[in-house]
Design a protein around this motif. Structure first.
Motif, mmCIF file in Angstrom:
data_model
loop_
_atom_site.group_PDB
_atom_site.id
_atom_site.type_symbol
_atom_site.label_atom_id
_atom_site.label_comp_id
_atom_site.label_asym_id
_atom_site.label_seq_id
_atom_site.Cartn_x
_atom_site.Cartn_y
_atom_site.Cartn_z
ATOM 1 N N SER A 167 -64.960 23.623 -21.230
ATOM 2 C CA SER A 167 -66.399 23.571 -20.996
ATOM 3 C C SER A 167 -67.048 24.949 -21.009
ATOM 4 C CB SER A 167 -66.706 22.853 -19.687
ATOM 5 O OG SER A 167 -66.159 23.549 -18.598
ATOM 6 N N ASP A 168 -66.375 25.980 -20.506
ATOM 7 C CA ASP A 168 -66.959 27.322 -20.485
ATOM 8 C C ASP A 168 -67.281 27.798 -21.896
ATOM 9 O OD1 ASP A 168 -66.583 27.270 -17.762
ATOM 10 O OD2 ASP A 168 -64.769 28.494 -17.792
ATOM 11 N N ALA A 169 -66.341 27.617 -22.810
ATOM 12 C CA ALA A 169 -66.549 28.056 -24.194
ATOM 13 C C ALA A 169 -67.663 27.247 -24.857
ATOM 14 C CB ALA A 169 -65.251 27.925 -24.991
ATOM 15 N N GLY A 170 -67.718 25.942 -24.581
ATOM 16 C CA GLY A 170 -68.752 25.090 -25.177
ATOM 17 C C GLY A 170 -70.144 25.473 -24.711
ATOM 18 N N VAL A 171 -70.286 25.720 -23.412
ATOM 19 C CA VAL A 171 -71.589 26.109 -22.879
ATOM 20 C C VAL A 171 -71.986 27.471 -23.430
ATOM 21 C CG1 VAL A 171 -72.839 26.744 -20.783
ATOM 22 C CG2 VAL A 171 -71.427 24.698 -20.808
ATOM 23 N N ALA A 172 -71.046 28.413 -23.531
ATOM 24 C CA ALA A 172 -71.348 29.743 -24.071
ATOM 25 C C ALA A 172 -71.838 29.647 -25.519
ATOM 26 C CB ALA A 172 -70.122 30.640 -23.981
ATOM 27 N N LYS A 173 -71.192 28.808 -26.322
ATOM 28 C CA LYS A 173 -71.633 28.627 -27.720
ATOM 29 C C LYS A 173 -73.031 28.035 -27.765
ATOM 30 C CE LYS A 173 -67.061 27.842 -29.715
ATOM 31 N NZ LYS A 173 -66.182 26.834 -30.332
ATOM 32 N N GLY A 174 -73.295 27.046 -26.908
ATOM 33 C CA GLY A 174 -74.620 26.433 -26.873
ATOM 34 C C GLY A 174 -75.699 27.418 -26.477
ATOM 35 N N VAL A 175 -75.422 28.239 -25.469
ATOM 36 C CA VAL A 175 -76.389 29.243 -25.019
ATOM 37 C C VAL A 175 -76.654 30.257 -26.122
ATOM 38 C CG1 VAL A 175 -76.743 31.167 -23.415
ATOM 39 C CG2 VAL A 175 -75.912 28.972 -22.563
ATOM 40 N N ALA A 176 -75.597 30.715 -26.790
ATOM 41 C CA ALA A 176 -75.764 31.723 -27.851
ATOM 42 C C ALA A 176 -76.590 31.166 -29.008
ATOM 43 C CB ALA A 176 -74.394 32.186 -28.343
ATOM 44 N N LEU B 187 -84.920 32.489 -23.796
ATOM 45 C CA LEU B 187 -84.529 31.862 -22.526
ATOM 46 C C LEU B 187 -84.581 30.333 -22.623
ATOM 47 C CD1 LEU B 187 -86.314 34.214 -19.957
ATOM 48 C CD2 LEU B 187 -83.864 34.033 -20.412
ATOM 49 N N VAL B 188 -85.663 29.807 -23.166
ATOM 50 C CA VAL B 188 -85.788 28.356 -23.303
ATOM 51 C C VAL B 188 -84.728 27.836 -24.275
ATOM 52 C CG1 VAL B 188 -87.288 26.494 -24.147
ATOM 53 C CG2 VAL B 188 -88.213 28.282 -22.659
ATOM 54 N N GLY B 189 -84.535 28.557 -25.375
ATOM 55 C CA GLY B 189 -83.524 28.147 -26.361
ATOM 56 C C GLY B 189 -82.122 28.168 -25.775
ATOM 57 N N GLY B 190 -81.812 29.176 -24.968
ATOM 58 C CA GLY B 190 -80.502 29.253 -24.318
ATOM 59 C C GLY B 190 -80.274 28.082 -23.381
ATOM 60 N N GLY C 177 -78.633 28.535 -28.995
ATOM 61 C CA GLY C 177 -79.997 28.237 -28.546
ATOM 62 C C GLY C 177 -80.832 29.483 -28.363
ATOM 63 N N SER C 178 -80.224 30.540 -27.841
ATOM 64 C CA SER C 178 -80.953 31.802 -27.650
ATOM 65 C C SER C 178 -81.378 32.389 -28.984
ATOM 66 C CB SER C 178 -80.077 32.806 -26.909
ATOM 67 O OG SER C 178 -79.808 32.355 -25.611
ATOM 68 N N ALA C 179 -80.495 32.342 -29.973
ATOM 69 C CA ALA C 179 -80.823 32.890 -31.291
ATOM 70 C C ALA C 179 -81.976 32.118 -31.919
ATOM 71 C CB ALA C 179 -79.592 32.842 -32.187
ATOM 72 N N VAL C 180 -81.891 30.800 -31.879
ATOM 73 C CA VAL C 180 -82.968 29.980 -32.451
ATOM 74 C C VAL C 180 -84.264 30.206 -31.676
ATOM 75 C CG1 VAL C 180 -83.746 27.596 -32.817
ATOM 76 C CG2 VAL C 180 -81.411 28.242 -33.403
ATOM 77 N N GLY C 181 -84.185 30.222 -30.343
ATOM 78 C CA GLY C 181 -85.371 30.435 -29.511
ATOM 79 C C GLY C 181 -86.010 31.785 -29.762
ATOM 80 N N ALA C 182 -85.184 32.817 -29.953
ATOM 81 C CA ALA C 182 -85.728 34.159 -30.215
ATOM 82 C C ALA C 182 -86.460 34.191 -31.549
ATOM 83 C CB ALA C 182 -84.607 35.186 -30.194
ATOM 84 N N VAL C 183 -85.922 33.525 -32.572
ATOM 85 C CA VAL C 183 -86.564 33.485 -33.891
ATOM 86 C C VAL C 183 -87.900 32.745 -33.801
ATOM 87 C CG1 VAL C 183 -86.363 32.540 -36.227
ATOM 88 C CG2 VAL C 183 -84.425 33.719 -35.189
ATOM 89 N N VAL C 184 -87.892 31.596 -33.119
ATOM 90 C CA VAL C 184 -89.133 30.832 -32.966
ATOM 91 C C VAL C 184 -90.141 31.644 -32.156
ATOM 92 C CG1 VAL C 184 -90.148 28.766 -31.915
ATOM 93 C CG2 VAL C 184 -88.030 28.585 -33.217
ATOM 94 N N GLY C 185 -89.664 32.292 -31.093
ATOM 95 C CA GLY C 185 -90.548 33.111 -30.264
ATOM 96 C C GLY C 185 -91.130 34.279 -31.037
ATOM 97 N N ALA C 186 -90.311 34.893 -31.888
ATOM 98 C CA ALA C 186 -90.802 36.019 -32.698
ATOM 99 C C ALA C 186 -91.835 35.537 -33.710
ATOM 100 C CB ALA C 186 -89.635 36.694 -33.403
ATOM 101 N N ALA C 187 -91.632 34.347 -34.260
ATOM 102 C CA ALA C 187 -92.574 33.811 -35.242
ATOM 103 C C ALA C 187 -93.915 33.488 -34.593
ATOM 104 C CB ALA C 187 -91.991 32.564 -35.892
#
Length: 190
Positions: free
Chosen positions: A61-70, A97-100, A72-82
């Motif tokens: 579960s730790d690895a799965g949550v870390a992948k999801g956060v990473a 933060l929201v994406g993560g 989501g954060s990347a997608v959220g940062a791109v959307v936020g920058a746009a």
């Protein structure tokens, strides 16, 4: 150490009948042990309780949550920058933060369901010892060991033992002193 034959029962009355039948079959009282076995995971092998330091279904579960956060954060940062012309410079940070958070929640959908087999787990490959009452008899060190073993199996089977297993150990004065509830049982199928 002696060979021990043990049968699993659900009711205490059944164990009393099994004990009496083993005595009638010629097994000494001091070599017969009766006790309750807790369900798997409830043997308090650790100081904080339980048998394992981590739940079997949560080992990845730790690895799965870390992948999801990473992700989501990347997608959220791109959307936020746009959306920065509208939201300002904090848009990318809030988006990350929201994406993560959303990514961590999405990772839960990939976790195993309750009762679903876990890949690579010993518990899936070997049946664990069931909970319930256990009646065990240590066989004597005599020439008719095979006859004793078969007699014990027959008595337990005739009385409706749910599982019959074979083990090595010491029953002294009615106490199976070296019984390990976490050991993998060797069930008798013959």
């Amino acid at each position: 150490m002696s060979t021990i034959i043990a049968g699993h029962f659900q009711l205490q009355e059944e164990t009393a009948r099994a004990r009496d039948a083993l005595l009638a079959a010629g097994f000494p009282e001091a070599r017969i042990s009766t006790f309750f076995v807790n369900p798997p995971g409830q043997h308090n092998a650790l100081d904080l309780g339980g048998d394992r330091d981590k739940s079997p279904g949560a080992k990845e579960s730790d690895a799965g949550v870390a992948k999801g956060v990473a992700a989501g954060s990347a997608v959220g940062a791109v959307v936020g920058a746009a959306t920065a012309p509208v939201t300002g410079p904090l848009g990318a940070v809030v988006g990350a933060l929201v994406g993560g958070h959303v990514g961590s929640l999405y990772s839960f959908s990939h976790m195993k369901e309750a009762g679903e087999a876990e890949q690579g787990s010993i518990a899936n490959e070997v049946e664990q010892r069931p909970s319930g009452m256990l009646v065990a008899v240590a066989l004597g060190d005599t020439d008719d060991m095979l006859a004793q073993e078969q007699r014990a199996i027959d008595v337990l089977r005739q009385l409706g033992a749910h599982h019959i297993e074979e083990a090595e150990g010491n029953i002294i004065d009615g106490d199976w002193q070296d019984f390990n509830p976490l050991s993998l049982p060797v069930f008798i199928t013959r």
